[in-house]
Scaffold this active site. Sequence first.
Site, PDB file in Angstrom:
ATOM      1  N   PRO A   2       0.855  -1.194  -0.055  1.00  0.00           N
ATOM      2  CG  PRO A   2      -0.695  -1.502   1.674  1.00  0.00           C
ATOM      3  CD  PRO A   2       0.539  -2.066   1.249  1.00  0.00           C
ATOM      4  CD  GLU A   3       2.985   2.849  -4.272  1.00  0.00           C
ATOM      5  OE1 GLU A   3       3.402   4.043  -4.789  1.00  0.00           O
ATOM      6  OE2 GLU A   3       3.369   2.002  -4.993  1.00  0.00           O
TER       7      GLU A   3
END
Length: 282
Positions: A2-3
């Site tokens: 996840p960014e």
Amino acid sequence: MPELPEVETVRRGIESRVVGRRISHVEVGRERSVRRVGKEAVIHGLLGATLVSARRRGKYILCDLDTGEQLMIHLRMSGRVLVEKAGTKRPPHTHVVLTLAERDGVIEEMWFVDPRTFGEVVVFDPAHTAEVLPELARLGVDPIVDEFNADVLARALRGRRGALKPLLLNQHVVAGIGNIYADEILHLAGLRWNRTVDSLSRKKINELATHISEVLTQAIEAGGSTLQDTQYVDIEGNVGSFQENHRVYGREGQGCITCGKVSIRRVIVAGRSTSYCPRCQK
Ligand SMILES: [Zn+2]
């Protein structure tokens, strides 16, 4: 992994579903998920507390508690936060469970699920942030929550050397960008991953800043990116849709949507994959 857009989507979910609710029970199954402060500190710090806010800096979710302490959640490689009715079958790798006090006759649970166990749940006194989470003070500018423009980016890049992509991935320079969005941003800015930062004109830095803001904002609106090899979902269990807008990431060998002339190439640099168009990006 996840960014910023995926973490922001999770943060919004916590804000709408968990903030304002009291935690009536805490379970910690896998101590690795709470390794930073330990199981006792997490249970003691959360039991009976109410979340009063959900903020984010880079990939860190920070929730203020009514006790004065803070809850930090980092998803790292494979962490997920889900909210379900109590009694729902929990998925494998559910390591931390917060039971939310009954509301409208319904008891819900917030789950921290993390197959690869790199993620973290931390409860700490903000007066001790420097000791508990020293990396927070070193985080670079967050393009969404901080003031961000070409001047800010130019300042963040000043004095830095080397290839552009590692700098975009460096959380001390810009916080929140990872492999997917770095590739997408560099493509739209027409810059190749190994372009050196000192070769950028001011005009290019302006364009880069614009694309950083636009890509991240659009990805947040799309609920982030969910790829085949990632299990990212939002707090309701829904996948994101920004992968449908990817121009280079995951499109190796397919035609470039931007120029329509050549195929997207993929190289491995320092163990990470990089996708780019050899024609559009210089
Ligand atoms: Zn192209």
